[in-house]
Design a protein around this motif. Structure first.
Motif, PDB file in Angstrom:
ATOM      1  N   LEU A   2      39.922  32.179  34.811  1.00  7.46           N
ATOM      2  CA  LEU A   2      39.872  32.115  33.349  1.00  7.46           C
ATOM      3  C   LEU A   2      39.117  31.121  32.978  1.00  7.46           C
ATOM      4  N   GLY A   3      38.914  30.180  33.415  1.00  2.21           N
ATOM      5  CA  GLY A   3      38.149  28.915  33.180  1.00  2.21           C
ATOM      6  C   GLY A   3      38.905  27.798  32.464  1.00  2.21           C
ATOM      7  N   ASN A   4      40.169  27.795  32.668  1.00  2.00           N
ATOM      8  CA  ASN A   4      40.981  26.943  32.177  1.00  2.00           C
ATOM      9  C   ASN A   4      40.896  25.394  32.855  1.00  2.00           C
ATOM     10  N   ASN A   5      40.763  25.363  33.912  1.00  2.00           N
ATOM     11  CA  ASN A   5      40.490  24.177  34.533  1.00  2.00           C
ATOM     12  C   ASN A   5      39.139  23.393  34.243  1.00  2.00           C
ATOM     13  N   PHE A   6      38.233  24.176  33.996  1.00  2.68           N
ATOM     14  CA  PHE A   6      37.106  23.569  33.458  1.00  2.68           C
ATOM     15  C   PHE A   6      37.094  23.109  32.051  1.00  2.68           C
ATOM     16  N   LEU A   7      37.822  23.972  31.314  1.00  5.45           N
ATOM     17  CA  LEU A   7      38.029  23.508  29.875  1.00  5.45           C
ATOM     18  C   LEU A   7      38.775  22.269  29.827  1.00  5.45           C
ATOM     19  N   ALA A   8      39.883  22.155  30.528  1.00  7.95           N
ATOM     20  CA  ALA A   8      40.702  20.973  30.576  1.00  7.95           C
ATOM     21  C   ALA A   8      40.037  19.743  31.041  1.00  7.95           C
ATOM     22  N   THR A   9      39.285  19.982  32.084  1.00 11.13           N
ATOM     23  CA  THR A   9      38.702  18.864  32.528  1.00 11.13           C
ATOM     24  C   THR A   9      37.589  18.455  31.441  1.00 11.13           C
ATOM     25  N   TRP A  10      36.802  19.457  31.110  1.00  9.29           N
ATOM     26  CA  TRP A  10      35.889  19.091  29.722  1.00  9.29           C
ATOM     27  C   TRP A  10      36.533  18.200  28.742  1.00  9.29           C
ATOM     28  N   ALA A  11      37.605  18.703  28.308  1.00  4.86           N
ATOM     29  CA  ALA A  11      38.293  17.977  27.080  1.00  4.86           C
ATOM     30  C   ALA A  11      38.806  16.771  27.769  1.00  4.86           C
ATOM     31  N   ALA A  12      39.216  16.387  28.892  1.00  2.57           N
ATOM     32  CA  ALA A  12      39.633  15.127  29.365  1.00  2.57           C
ATOM     33  C   ALA A  12      38.314  14.200  29.350  1.00  2.57           C
TER      34      ALA A  12
END
Length: 645
Positions: free
Chosen positions: A66-76
């Motif tokens: 779903l892309g959540n790992n990417f979004l969480a990494t981008w946010a961090a």
């Protein structure tokens, strides 16, 4: 690399957590996708602390989901004042979500602004490596759609952190087998780390065999433990010269040539933080075919989906993304292109080919004569392929926009009327010098990119080992019917055997003739007549006057017989072993070429420039290795070694 149609994911949204019925597993832990991402993957890899102060940090994820790992990494990354200069997130997904399903999956995301940007950039579901840039290029998502077993051996990257995420090994064993984990070890940078929620013995043993030191840590969301690992190999096999960064410590670059190739390289290399000087021998930018008033860009497709079709598709998708970015700076840009078939009965075979390829409608469609004519605004002669992301643009305006982008960076220079006669290498200092005909030094730099078409040959030849490149200069004459002759008006460009497009001032631009090896700059009535015949064949309803329009332009394209560009570092010597494979040829440190763009300069320039930048600096390559090999400058010498005696 053999491609297969992309089958989108089936997602069940009926429960509290989205799940995949085809795998019988949920997409994330009950504690929440972002909690899992932060604790298992970011925390397990020591992030964000580990990327502090680095110029570039590369993450590879084995299942985008779903892309959540990417979004969480981008946010961090966004929230970290000590973040790295560039974050590259490389992810593989065999069954990507459709855009509507992705939007539904992120309806309640804790990062709605980032999710919206991801949705807006979501690519066509084609079997390609899709490069999506955010934060003015400082955050890059590289999505490889297809099977991990096919993609991982094709990637060139030095990965700092691995997110081993997929459905459970028992549910999806293919994503956790020894072959996948062996490739994780191959791609690992010194000191790389890996993290996963799985503690399956096979996963831990596979990581150990790949050179990682593995340990268990307390888990989250009801799991007792998770797995973390650090890369500590006893031995690493040597990397072929054609797979290593040519000059990773480069600070400044000379680009010779200010056409589409040179301008695209200038934009990409300045984005990488390099100081760039463009040297152009003529009085203006966009010389030769780059100076035409209008030019086309579009993809292609073939039944075999061989290197030419795959490279052109990857390039067309990259160009579409780039032109949408730069569109506000362009005075004129048309979206949508028709490529007319020659057989009036071709529609059935076109539809069959499209069905076999699995290519989506947002990339290409097969249209009947009637549907194609409705798109064109004029009757076309045959069925046509419609490329929604193709179109037409002014090449000189695009060159100007790219050079203006580059000029926003410190240290950029554009020097016109500055022909380069030869190059010189100072081995002690590791620097290249460009010299004029009198032997005076014009400029020096750590690296040089030759972007002058076939005019680059005298500069390259003294430095390139092996067979000479078989490129030629092809003369092309286009014709322009001015507005006062009342030319037919097209709603979008039409191509086939020849092409036609309406310019903003109402003129009709069409052509173009092809004459190999002819250097005559004068306009010819015979070429105008040939161009008229071709446009009449494309547009059956167009009323074209018998009086020849004596307005036009002559330019020269550089091309080679295999119809692919020449992109990469020059071969420096013959390898002792495996000389039949281009990747084993030694390379000139910091001397690269981007040329032979033929009639596809607009379509190919962006992807080729990205490949130049990656090979120069050590960033992850934007195409698979089989495509990089297909455009490698050493391919001609390697083929010569393979030829039967």
């Amino acid at each position: 690399m053999k491609t297969a149609p992309i089958v989108p994911a089936r997602v069940d949204f009926s429960g509290a957590i989205p799940s995949a019925p085809d795998f019988g597993d949920a997409y994330h832990a009950p504690s929440g996708a972002f909690v899992q991402a932060r604790q298992v993957f970011l925390g397990g890899n020591g992030l964000p602390e580990r990327w502090a102060g680095q110029r570039r940090f590369v993450v590879l994820e084995t299942g985008f989901g779903l892309g959540n790992n990417f979004l969480a990494t981008w946010a961090a990354w966004r929230d970290d004042p000590a973040r790295c200069g560039r974050l590259v997130f490389l992810s593989i997904e065999k069954h990507p979500l459709t855009r509507p399903d992705l939007e539904r999956a992120h309806a309640a995301t804790p990062e709605p602004a980032l999710a919206r940007q991801l949705l807006d950039a979501w690519p066509a579901l084609t079997p390609n490596l899709h490069t999506l840039d955010f934060e003015d290029g400082r955050v890059r998502l590289m999505l490889a759609f297809g099977d991990a077993h096919a993609w991982l051996p094709e990637l060139v990257a030095s990965v700092d952190a691995f997110f081993l995420d997929g459905f459970a090994p028992a549910k999806n064993p293919d994503l956790w087998d020894e072959a996948v984990l062996r490739q994780v070890g191959r791609l690992a940078a010194p000191g790389a780390t890996a993290a996963t929620w799985s503690v399956a013995r096979s996963v831990r043993d596979g990581l150990t065999a790949a050179g990682f030191e593995v340990e268990k840590r307390p888990g989250i969301g009801g799991k007792w433990q998770n797995t973390v690992a650090r890369f500590t190999p006893r031995h690493r096999p040597p990397v072929p010269p054609g797979r290593t960064a040519i000059a990773p410590d480069t600070q400044d670059v000379l680009i010779i040539g200010a056409g589409l190739a040179g301008a695209s390289c200038a934009r990409v290399l300045t984005r990488e933080g390099l100081r760039v000087t463009v040297l152009e021998g003529g009085a203006t930018t966009a010389p030769q075919a780059s100076g035409n008033p209008g030019g086309l860009f579009h993809g292609t497709l073939h039944a075999e989906d061989g290197p030419h079709a795959r490279f052109s598709r990857a390039a067309a998708l990259a160009t579409e993304r780039e032109l949408r970015r730069v569109e506000p700076a362009l005075p004129w840009l048309q979206w949508g292109l028709l490529r007319v078939e020659r057989d009036p009965q071709a529609l059935a075979s076109m539809q069959s080919l499209l069905a076999r390829s699995g290519l989506p409608a947002d990339y290409v469609q097969a249209l009947s004569v009637e549907s194609a004519s409705a798109k064109a605004g004029l009757a076309v002669s045959q069925p046509a392929w419609f490329f929604p992301g193709g179109g037409a643009v002014s090449p000189p305006a695009l060159v100007t926009a790219w050079l203006e982008d580059a000029a926003r960076s410190d240290g950029f220079q554009l020097r016109l009327n500055t022909p380069v006669d030869r190059l010189r290498r100072d081995e002690a200092e590791g620097r290249w010098s460009a010299l004029n005909a009198a032997g005076d030094i014009i400029a020096t730099a750590d690296a040089v990119v030759l972007c002058g078409g076939i005019g680059s040959d005298p500069l390259a030849s003294p430095w390139a080992a092996g067979a000479r490149w078989p490129w030629v200069a092809q003369r092309g004459q286009l014709s322009v019917m001015p507005q006062d002759l009342a030319p037919p008006t097209l709603a979008l460009p039409v191509a086939g055997l020849g092409y036609a497009l309406s310019l903003p001032d109402g003129a009709l631009c069409f052509g173009a003739s092809t004459d190999g090896g002819d250097m005559d700059p004068a306009l010819r009535a015979s070429d105008h007549a040939q161009n008229l015949d071709r446009v009449r064949a494309l547009l059956s309803s167009a009323t074209m006057p018998d009086t020849l329009p004596l307005v036009g332009r002559v330019g020269w394209r550089s091309l080679v017989p295999d119809r692919l560009p020449i992109v990469g570092a020059l071969p420096a010597g013959v390898p002792e072993r495996r000389a039949e494979q281009a990747r084993f040829w030694p390379r000139q440190p910091g001397l690269m070429v981007m040329g032979a763009l033929a009639s596809r300069g607009i379509t190919w320039a962006t992807l080729c420039a990205e490949l130049v930048a990656a090979q120069l600096t050590g960033a992850p390559w934007p195409v698979e290795t089989s495509l990089a090999d297909a455009v490698d400058p050493a391919r001609f010498a390697a083929r010569e070694r393979r030829a039967p005696e």
